[in-house]
Design an enzyme around this catalytic site. Structure first.
Site, PDB file in Angstrom:
ATOM      1  CG  ASP B   8     -68.516  15.723   4.653  1.00 20.03           C
ATOM      2  OD1 ASP B   8     -68.637  15.625   5.604  1.00 20.03           O
ATOM      3  OD2 ASP B   8     -67.812  15.343   4.297  1.00 20.03           O
ATOM      4  CG  MET B   9     -72.024  17.049   9.670  1.00 23.57           C
ATOM      5  SD  MET B   9     -73.015  18.582   9.297  1.00 23.57           S
ATOM      6  CE  MET B   9     -73.148  19.937  11.240  1.00 23.57           C
ATOM      7  CG  ASP B 104     -68.700  14.373   9.908  1.00 25.57           C
ATOM      8  OD1 ASP B 104     -68.400  12.907   9.062  1.00 25.57           O
ATOM      9  OD2 ASP B 104     -67.199  15.068  10.004  1.00 25.57           O
ATOM     10  CD  GLU B 105     -69.080  10.742   5.087  1.00 21.60           C
ATOM     11  OE1 GLU B 105     -68.852  10.448   3.622  1.00 21.60           O
ATOM     12  OE2 GLU B 105     -68.086  11.323   5.692  1.00 21.60           O
TER      13      GLU B 105
END
Lengths: 367, 391
Positions: B8-9, B104-105
């Protein structure tokens, strides 16, 4: 009611009208066939309220009258009886009907003829005549392409488009379209109606491949076909058939001539790896060869080639194999012409040297 | 046993902006919508902004109130999408089996990968280092044996975290967390659980499966399993996914058709967006309804043709709503707490239509070309307020 007739004649009649008996119905009487003995003729009728089929048989009548018998039992009984004379009659004083042949005897319970729905009234004149072999071929060339989507009923039938002496039958499921057209001797005026496919399929079963004629009549919201002593009356389908002329392409970027049966076998082979029935086959068209390939994730892949003679651009295009197989199966010429307008636009297939038939098919888009 | 990683960013959009513009570093950066738009919501904000209480999905107006000197940016989806594609290439260098959940994940199946490393820690650090080295961004990574545990783990030491939860550590690390940490337990469910005396994940086990099912239906069974660390979901590559869907819990239970229809419309737009980005069409639409009393029903419409356009999805969803959101004896349709739309029977081939001159066809063609050139697109855009991800 009581009559005698040859078993084969009776059985044939039952088979023809029996096609109109619905497989399931909320109206019990419709599961029966009406037998009406009158004026030296036996009238058989069955209907699902959409399509009615009526056939007259020359029989030896001993007592006029009418009954309705369960189609399934009646047909099975007559099929199994020995091939000789049959007698069918009401048993006096009892509500039952006896079917006899040789030493075999059945007694079955009839339904009341009064409850049987009457077929729609139609005009008595104004019939057109069409050669049976012509109509038979046109039905075969189009009816397979109809839609099965009941939510759009107007696509589940075949368009009957008459413009004076030109009769066109058209069917489409929106992915492909089959168009068959003939010039007739008789002027049909102008008519555009949608005929349920079931009606045409049943009519074409009794059509001969001769130029004997079939009579056709449009009356109100019904169409009537008369072949010999059999009449088919069908309700027409409401709705606006799509404007088919505008989707038949007239200019092409690639044209290829290909042997029909080798083309058909190659597409059939390429579709063998299909999952859940539908298979997408990629066609690669080069001047002298058509290569077919299919790649089905988790199953495998296949490659095949057919010799062709093509002109125009090389093209790669994908089709649902079924749409190609179905048309190649109903055509009967040795060679067919495949014409293309682009990777994502309609293609045309027609028999070589035959302008009467056009099949338009849309490709499949791959992401 | 599988080894599953969840990457996860950290504050993805804001971090990219800070990376590319040094003047933004160390400042509260808030990305999302326009500053004065009443409908705008925060899509991401930097950790500096979070100190002021700003969080994603918060109305922009509220964020302005909390952090008036914050730097508000509309965001540059095109850029974020590009970074996301680079990110996916990094995932692919670790495993061919990865599943992007959003821009983003992603979940990574590391079952084979970890054999090449001396420990899961080393593998986890390798992933983080590569992301930092190549993208200049930090990620939080969770590694566990189920998707659910991996996702919880990645959140535990955010930002720049690395948490490993082996089954033997599950009770210690995850058991004492509040129930809201479980995937599928939203605010309302958590409130109801609390009323039942359940605060932590381990507490759920004490209630027993029967009570969970009788209170929450099937959903209760699912939560109960998660509480024991049971989650059979595998990491799936895009094309093997069975459905794409979104659901939303209403801020307040509602029986107002206008509210429900509007929510459905937004969900359909979002699902259509995802379908198109992934190059897929679906042939079945499913509507999910959860009533205020937690009865959940799903209704499916099977189509005769593959669809991906928002209009088609909305039409199908509305049809299902009309049919299944019925008035009861008292003449009222029951209040809903959640609606969801998903599309299944996914396919990546589309039979073209002779008569359809739908404008979508052009977009489809364009997308087909783009996807071919650049590879399948990534998930993006359209954050819907209080929307819960549905896998």
């Amino acid at each position: 009611m009581k009559f005698e007739c040859p078993r084969d004649l009776f059985y044939q009649g039952l088979q023809v009208v029996g096609k109109a008996v619905p497989s399931k119905s909320t109206l019990p009487i419709l599961s029966g066939i009406l037998l009406e003995a009158k004026d030296d003729r036996l009238r058989l009728v069955a209907t699902d309220l959409e399509l009615g089929i009526e056939s007259f048989l020359p029989v030896n009548i001993q007592e006029e009258g009418s009954v309705v018998l369960e189609a399934k039992y009646l047909t099975d009984i007559v099929r199994k009886l020995p091939s000789q004379g049959i007698s069918v009659g009401e048993v006096s004083g009892k509500n039952s009907v006896e079917i006899k042949s040789g030493r075999s005897r059945f007694v079955v319970n009839p339904m009341s003829a009064e409850d049987f729905p009457s077929l729609p009234e139609t005009r008595a004149d104004g019939y057109w005549s069409i050669p049976q072999n012509v109509l038979r071929k046109m039905i075969k060339e189009t009816s397979f392409a109809v839609s099965l989507d009941e939510t759009r009923p107007f696509l589940t039938g075949v368009l009957w488009d008459a413009q004076k002496t030109t009769l066109s039958l058209v069917a489409t499921d929106t992915s492909r379209l089959a168009y068959s057209s003939r010039t007739l001797e008789e002027d049909l005026g102008e008519q555009k109606v949608i005929i349920p496919t079931k009606c045409l399929t049943e009519v074409s079963r009794v059509l001969e491949s001769t130029d004997d004629e079939i009579q056709v009549l449009l009356s109100g919201n019904h169409i009537l076909f008369k072949v010999g002593e059999t009449r088919f009356i069908s309700r027409l389908i409401d709705g606006q058939f799509p404007n088919y002329r505008q989707v038949i392409p007239t200019s092409f970027i690639t044209e290829a001539q290909v042997n029909r049966s080798s083309f058909l076998s190659a597409v059939e082979r390429a579709s063998l790896l299909a999952k859940e029935g539908s298979s997408v086959v990629k066609f690669n068209i080069e001047p002298e060869k058509l290569s077919l390939s299919a790649n089905v994730p988790d199953v495998g892949e296949t490659y095949d080639e057919v010799s062709i003679s093509a002109s125009g651009e090389r093209l790669e295009i994908a089709f649902n194999a079924r749409y190609i197989i179905e048309v190649l199966r109903i055509l009967d010429t040795d060679s067919v012409i495949l014409k293309l307008t682009g990777k994502h636009s309609p293609a045309v297939i027609h028999p070589e040297n035959d302008e009467n038939y056009t099949y338009v098919v849309m490709p499949v888009m791959l992401r | 046993m599988r080894i599953i990683g969840h990457v996860d960013m950290d504050a993805f959009f804001a971090a990219i902006e800070q990376r590319d513009n040094p003047a933004l570093r160390g400042k509260p950066v808030i990305i999302g919508g326009l500053k004065h738009s009443p409908r705008g919501v925060v899509s991401t904000c930097s950790y500096e902004a979070r100190k002021y209480g700003v969080h994603s999905a918060m109305p922009i107006s509220k964020a302005v109130e909390l952090c008036p000197h914050g730097i508000f940016l509309p965001g540059n989806m095109e850029k974020y999408r590009q970074v996301s594609e680079e990110l996916q290439r990094i995932f692919a260098s670790f495993t061919s089996l990865y599943e992007p959940v959003s821009i983003d994940e992603a979940y990574l199946d590391l079952t084979e990968t970890y054999k090449k490393y001396s420990s899961l820690w080393e593998l986890g650090r390798a992933i983080k280092d590569k992301i930092r080295g190549e993208l200049g961004l930090t990620a939080s990574v969770g590694i566990a044996t189920t998707k659910s545990a991996a996702k919880i783990a990645s959140d535990l030491e955010k930002p720049d975290g690395l948490t490993i939860v082996l089954p033997s550590d599950f009770d210690r690390i995850i058991g004492s967390l509040p129930v809201g940490k479980l995937h599928g337990v939203g605010k309302k469910t958590a409130e109801r659980l609390e009323k039942m005396g359940i605060k932590t994940i381990i507490d759920i086990r004490k209630v027993g499966r029967k009570a969970m099912v009788s209170t929450f239906g099937k959903h209760g069974d699912w939560i109960y399993n998660l509480a024991w660390g049971i989650d059979p979901r595998l990491v799936e590559k895009e094309h093997t996914r069975k459905s794409i869907g979104r659901e939303t819990t209403f801020p307040r239970d509602t029986a107002d058709p206008e509210v429900v229809i509007k929510a459905l419309d937004e969900l359909c737009a979002d699902v259509a967006n995802r379908l198109q980005k992934r190059g897929l069409w679906g042939e079945a639409i499913t509507l999910k309804l959860r009533t205020a009393d937690f009865r959940t029903t799903t209704h499916t419409l099977t189509l005769k043709r593959p669809v991906a356009a928002k209009e088609d999805l909305s039409e199908g969803a509305l049809l299902l709503l009309k049919k299944h959101w019925c008035r009861n004896e008292s003449g009222h349709a029951p209040a809903l707490r959640l609606v969801g739309v998903s599309v299944s029977d996914l396919t990546d081939v589309k039979q073209m239509n002779l008569f359809e001159s739908h404008p979508l066809t052009k977009i489809d063609l364009l997308l087909a070309d783009l996807n071919k050139k650049f590879g399948p697109g990534v998930v993006t855009t359209g954050n819907i307020e209080s929307c819960e991800e549905k896998d």
